[in-house]
Each structure stands twice: as structure tokens, then as C-alpha cells.
Design a protein around this motif. Structure first.
Motif, PDB file in Angstrom:
ATOM      1  N   ASP A 167       0.863  -1.177   0.000  1.00  0.00           N
ATOM      2  CA  ASP A 167       0.000   0.000   0.000  1.00  0.00           C
ATOM      3  C   ASP A 167       0.900   1.227   0.000  1.00  0.00           C
ATOM      4  OD1 ASP A 167       0.429   1.026   2.859  1.00  0.00           O
ATOM      5  OD2 ASP A 167      -0.251  -1.012   3.235  1.00  0.00           O
ATOM      6  N   LEU A 168       0.305   2.370  -0.279  1.00  0.00           N
ATOM      7  CA  LEU A 168       1.101   3.581  -0.454  1.00  0.00           C
ATOM      8  C   LEU A 168       1.872   3.956   0.807  1.00  0.00           C
ATOM      9  CD1 LEU A 168       1.897   5.947  -2.274  1.00  0.00           C
ATOM     10  CD2 LEU A 168      -0.133   7.161  -1.458  1.00  0.00           C
ATOM     11  N   ASN A 169       1.232   3.873   1.968  1.00  0.00           N
ATOM     12  CA  ASN A 169       1.905   4.258   3.212  1.00  0.00           C
ATOM     13  C   ASN A 169       3.136   3.398   3.480  1.00  0.00           C
ATOM     14  OD1 ASN A 169       0.202   6.387   3.903  1.00  0.00           O
ATOM     15  ND2 ASN A 169      -1.284   5.029   4.880  1.00  0.00           N
ATOM     16  N   THR A 170       3.015   2.089   3.207  1.00  0.00           N
ATOM     17  CA  THR A 170       4.153   1.201   3.427  1.00  0.00           C
ATOM     18  C   THR A 170       5.286   1.514   2.467  1.00  0.00           C
ATOM     19  OG1 THR A 170       2.603  -0.534   4.095  1.00  0.00           O
ATOM     20  CG2 THR A 170       4.853  -1.199   3.647  1.00  0.00           C
ATOM     21  N   LEU A 171       4.937   1.776   1.210  1.00  0.00           N
ATOM     22  CA  LEU A 171       5.955   2.140   0.229  1.00  0.00           C
ATOM     23  C   LEU A 171       6.669   3.420   0.641  1.00  0.00           C
ATOM     24  CD1 LEU A 171       7.442   2.190  -2.496  1.00  0.00           C
ATOM     25  CD2 LEU A 171       5.402   3.206  -3.505  1.00  0.00           C
ATOM     26  N   LEU A 172       5.924   4.450   1.046  1.00  0.00           N
ATOM     27  CA  LEU A 172       6.530   5.720   1.412  1.00  0.00           C
ATOM     28  C   LEU A 172       7.416   5.583   2.648  1.00  0.00           C
ATOM     29  CD1 LEU A 172       3.550   8.198   0.826  1.00  0.00           C
ATOM     30  CD2 LEU A 172       5.421   7.605  -0.721  1.00  0.00           C
ATOM     31  N   THR A 173       6.977   4.771   3.614  1.00  0.00           N
ATOM     32  CA  THR A 173       7.787   4.554   4.813  1.00  0.00           C
ATOM     33  C   THR A 173       9.094   3.853   4.467  1.00  0.00           C
ATOM     34  OG1 THR A 173       5.784   4.381   6.180  1.00  0.00           O
ATOM     35  CG2 THR A 173       7.821   3.495   7.100  1.00  0.00           C
ATOM     36  N   ALA A 174       9.000   2.787   3.666  1.00  0.00           N
ATOM     37  CA  ALA A 174      10.207   2.048   3.269  1.00  0.00           C
ATOM     38  C   ALA A 174      11.131   2.932   2.440  1.00  0.00           C
ATOM     39  CB  ALA A 174       9.810   0.799   2.479  1.00  0.00           C
ATOM     40  N   LEU A 175      10.543   3.745   1.570  1.00  0.00           N
ATOM     41  CA  LEU A 175      11.344   4.628   0.730  1.00  0.00           C
ATOM     42  C   LEU A 175      12.063   5.677   1.567  1.00  0.00           C
ATOM     43  CD1 LEU A 175      12.131   5.597  -2.134  1.00  0.00           C
ATOM     44  CD2 LEU A 175      10.053   7.002  -2.115  1.00  0.00           C
ATOM     45  N   HIS A 233       9.985  -1.678  -4.463  1.00  0.00           N
ATOM     46  CA  HIS A 233       9.141  -2.159  -3.372  1.00  0.00           C
ATOM     47  C   HIS A 233       8.433  -3.455  -3.756  1.00  0.00           C
ATOM     48  CE1 HIS A 233       5.654  -1.963  -0.499  1.00  0.00           C
ATOM     49  NE2 HIS A 233       6.660  -1.701   0.307  1.00  0.00           N
ATOM     50  N   ASN A 234       7.996  -3.546  -4.998  1.00  0.00           N
ATOM     51  CA  ASN A 234       7.329  -4.775  -5.444  1.00  0.00           C
ATOM     52  C   ASN A 234       8.272  -5.974  -5.394  1.00  0.00           C
ATOM     53  OD1 ASN A 234       4.841  -3.569  -5.913  1.00  0.00           O
ATOM     54  ND2 ASN A 234       5.256  -3.152  -8.068  1.00  0.00           N
ATOM     55  N   ARG A 235       9.522  -5.771  -5.766  1.00  0.00           N
ATOM     56  CA  ARG A 235      10.493  -6.868  -5.689  1.00  0.00           C
ATOM     57  C   ARG A 235      10.786  -7.237  -4.239  1.00  0.00           C
ATOM     58  NH1 ARG A 235      11.080  -9.787 -10.160  1.00  0.00           N
ATOM     59  NH2 ARG A 235      13.169 -10.439  -9.492  1.00  0.00           N
ATOM     60  N   ALA A 236      10.860  -6.220  -3.379  1.00  0.00           N
ATOM     61  CA  ALA A 236      11.152  -6.490  -1.964  1.00  0.00           C
ATOM     62  C   ALA A 236      10.017  -7.247  -1.280  1.00  0.00           C
ATOM     63  CB  ALA A 236      11.420  -5.176  -1.232  1.00  0.00           C
ATOM     64  N   THR A 237       8.784  -7.016  -1.737  1.00  0.00           N
ATOM     65  CA  THR A 237       7.624  -7.669  -1.113  1.00  0.00           C
ATOM     66  C   THR A 237       7.168  -8.908  -1.869  1.00  0.00           C
ATOM     67  OG1 THR A 237       6.156  -6.144  -2.313  1.00  0.00           O
ATOM     68  CG2 THR A 237       6.774  -5.544  -0.064  1.00  0.00           C
ATOM     69  N   GLY A 238       7.911  -9.275  -2.928  1.00  0.00           N
ATOM     70  CA  GLY A 238       7.604 -10.501  -3.647  1.00  0.00           C
ATOM     71  C   GLY A 238       6.316 -10.471  -4.442  1.00  0.00           C
ATOM     72  N   GLN A 239       5.989  -9.315  -5.013  1.00  0.00           N
ATOM     73  CA  GLN A 239       4.764  -9.209  -5.801  1.00  0.00           C
ATOM     74  C   GLN A 239       4.933  -9.894  -7.160  1.00  0.00           C
ATOM     75  OE1 GLN A 239       2.018  -7.991  -4.278  1.00  0.00           O
ATOM     76  NE2 GLN A 239       3.500  -7.932  -2.592  1.00  0.00           N
ATOM     77  N   PRO A 240       3.865 -10.531  -7.665  1.00  0.00           N
ATOM     78  CA  PRO A 240       3.972 -11.262  -8.936  1.00  0.00           C
ATOM     79  C   PRO A 240       4.167 -10.356 -10.145  1.00  0.00           C
ATOM     80  CG  PRO A 240       1.694 -11.240  -8.163  1.00  0.00           C
ATOM     81  CD  PRO A 240       2.521 -10.676  -7.058  1.00  0.00           C
ATOM     82  N   ILE A 241       3.654  -9.112 -10.093  1.00  0.00           N
ATOM     83  CA  ILE A 241       3.793  -8.181 -11.207  1.00  0.00           C
ATOM     84  C   ILE A 241       4.747  -7.070 -10.776  1.00  0.00           C
ATOM     85  CG2 ILE A 241       2.621  -6.661 -12.822  1.00  0.00           C
ATOM     86  CD1 ILE A 241       0.099  -8.236 -12.376  1.00  0.00           C
TER      87      ILE A 241
END
Length: 297
Positions: A4-12, A280-288
Motif C-alpha cells: 500500500d502507499l503508506n508502506t511504500l513511502l515509509t520504506a522509501l 518495493h514490489n520486488r522487496a515484497t515478492g509481488q507477482p507483477i
């Protein structure tokens, strides 16, 4: 971690803050740190808000507590323009922090960046002399502006990029990019670059061969097909989809820049947002890998 956006922004923010560290600087410490500025810039692009004034009104209501201090529109604009070198470095840092960075295949292409339409704009704009008239073959139309030359992996991760006058030969720009970052080629023995017919050139072939790079692109119809050409079509569609993501979801053509630095900062802002989403998608293992659906609302 979730997508989600908040998690991405925090990690970034954490990643950029760790990367920047506590560097000594002259003068007063800014109330909005560089890490917060870059995070704020990425959030603006992902949420599709073009107006900086509207964006700064939007943040306190929809992202409460995320940014303790927000500058005025003028201050934000000036900080963003001055942060262009920082934006470029952040793109490289995030990209190299993914497993896609070492991909031995690159895809190269250019896409138009329109900067104005009226005749007075082309004469009075601060971009005059850098921006110019060019022809977009895919849309069969002329435009006034620049071209974004993007080199990325097949998954869409930006490796390097450049903005150039549209009437400069794509092959010359590719050679200039490679000369500017020679270690990118040196660190990847056996690298394969996939491009279109616009990159057909004996000079370019020689330039890349001397650096241990193979260029795969279509041949003219009256020439014998080169080995591997049958694999080009699906790979070529990948960079078209990356350009579509930048234009359709990150509003690349609606950058609103009116100066050289302004255009550069806004293009870098969008490329950083794409890189951050892939990271972030690679770090969280997203399929796309290149999906932005979880971050645009």
C-alpha cells in the motif's frame, strides 16, 4: 511488508535517509529534509496530482502525520528544482538495490516529451534552444519538446536515461549515454541491448562491440535477418509498455515544466516513482513487478 502507499513511502523514506546519512551542511538545517522531499515527490506522482499547490493542500488531509512540515508552493518548487542531482542519484541507488540491476539484457528506446504547442510558446519559452521540433512515428505527428531516451531491463527497471533535443540521432544519444557511464557496460560482460530499427548503424555496432556489448535490432526488409531477430517482437513490446506506464499512469506528458531544470526535475520525479514502485514490489515478492495499482489511491 504490504503493498500500500503508506508502506511504500515509509520504506522509501527509511532507505533514502539511511543512504544520505547525516551529512554536514552550511546554514540552518532545513525543516523538510532531503529524504522527506524525495518521498513527498514520489507520493505526488503516484497519486497523480500535477498541481504543486493542490498537492500541498492534499497532504495534510489525506496523509495526516506523514510529513510534520510542509513548505509553501514556491518553496517546494525551488527545493524540487535544486534536488535534480539528488533525484538522479536516488534513482540509481534504488535500482541497484534490486536483483534486476544485474540483468544481462537491456531494452533501449526514446519517446517524445511535449513541452508546448503554440507558436508563441516555442519562441518565448526558456526551453527554446534545447527543446525543438521532432516527429513521432508511432502517432504520426510532429511535436515541440524533447525526447526521453530510456534504457531499462525487460522488467521495466530504469538503468539510465537522458533528455535530448528531438532532432538528435538516437544512435548518437545511446553512445553518449554509454560514454557517460562506462562502468555500466564494464560491469556487465556479454551485455545484450535490444532496440528498434532507429538504432541501425555500423558506427554504433562497432562502438558497442569494442565494449563487449551486442546490439540486437531488426534488419531492413532487403537485408538478411540477423540471428535472434525472431525473438525481438515480444521484447520490443516491453519497452513500449514501460513508456505507456510512464505516460498513462505517471503522467509523463503532463510534467508542466517550463525551464530546463524544471523539466529535468519533473521527469526524474516520475522515473524515481516508477523505480521506487518496482523496488518495493520486488522487496515484497509481488507477482507483477511494474504494477502501480496498489499505490495510486
Amino acid at each position: 511488508m504490504t503493498t500500500d502507499l503508506n508502506t511504500l513511502l515509509t520504506a522509501l523514506y527509511v532507505s533514502i535517509d539511511d543512504w544520505l546519512g547525516h551529512q554536514p551542511r552550511l546554514g540552518r538545517k532545513p525543516q523538510l529534509t532531503d529524504a522527506e522531499l524525495l518521498t513527498l515527490a514520489v507520493a505526488q506522482v503516484l497519486l497523480g496530482i500535477h498541481s504543486e499547490a493542490r498537492w500541498l493542500r492534499y497532504v495534510p488531509k489525506h496523509l495526516p502525520g506523514a510529513f510534520p512540515y510542509l513548505p509553501g508552493q514556491s518553496g517546494y518548487n525551488k527545493r524540487l528544482h535544486k534536488a535534480l542531482p539528488l533525484l538522479k542519484r536516488a534513482i540509481r541507488v534504488l535500482a541497484s538495490d534490486t536483483d534486476l540491476w544485474s540483468d544481462p539484457v537491456w531494452v533501449a528506446d526514446s519517446t517524445p516529451i511535449e513541452c508546448g504547442r503554440s507558436r508563441p510558446t516555442t519562441q518565448r519559452s526558456d526551453l527554446a534552444g534545447w527543446a525543438g521540433y521532432g516527429y513521432c512515428r508511432s502517432h504520426s505527428r510532429y511535436f515541440w519538446g524533447l525526447r526521453l531516451h530510456l534504457i531499462c531491463t525487460p522488467a521495466g527497471l530504469p538503468i539510465t536515461w537522458a533528455l535530448a533535443t528531438p532532432n538528435i540521432d538516437e544512435r548518437q544519444v545511446l553512445m553518449a549515454i554509454c560514454e557517460h557511464d562506462p562502468h555500466l557496460l564494464a560491469d556487465r560482460p556479454g551485455l545484450l541491448i535490444v532496440a528498434d530499427k532507429g538504432y541501425i548503424s555500423a558506427e554504433l555496432d562497432t562502438f558497442l562491440t569494442e565494449r563487449g556489448v551486442r546490439l540486437l535490432r531488426p534488419s531492413y526488409r532487403n537485408r538478411t535477418p540477423r540471428p535472434g531477430e525472431e525473438l525481438l517482437k515480444p521484447i520490443r513490446q516491453l519497452i513500449e509498455s514501460v513508456n505507456d506506464t510512464l505516460k498513462g499512469q505517471l503522467d509523463l506528458e503532463l510534467h508542466g515544466g517550463r525551464t530546463v531544470t524544471g523539466v529535468g526535475a519533473r521527469i526524474a520525479q516520475r522515473i524515481l516513482a516508477l523505480t521506487a514502485a518496482i523496488w518495493h514490489n520486488r522487496a515484497t515478492g509481488q507477482p507483477i513487478t511494474r504494477s502501480l495499482i496498489a499505490y495510486d489511491h
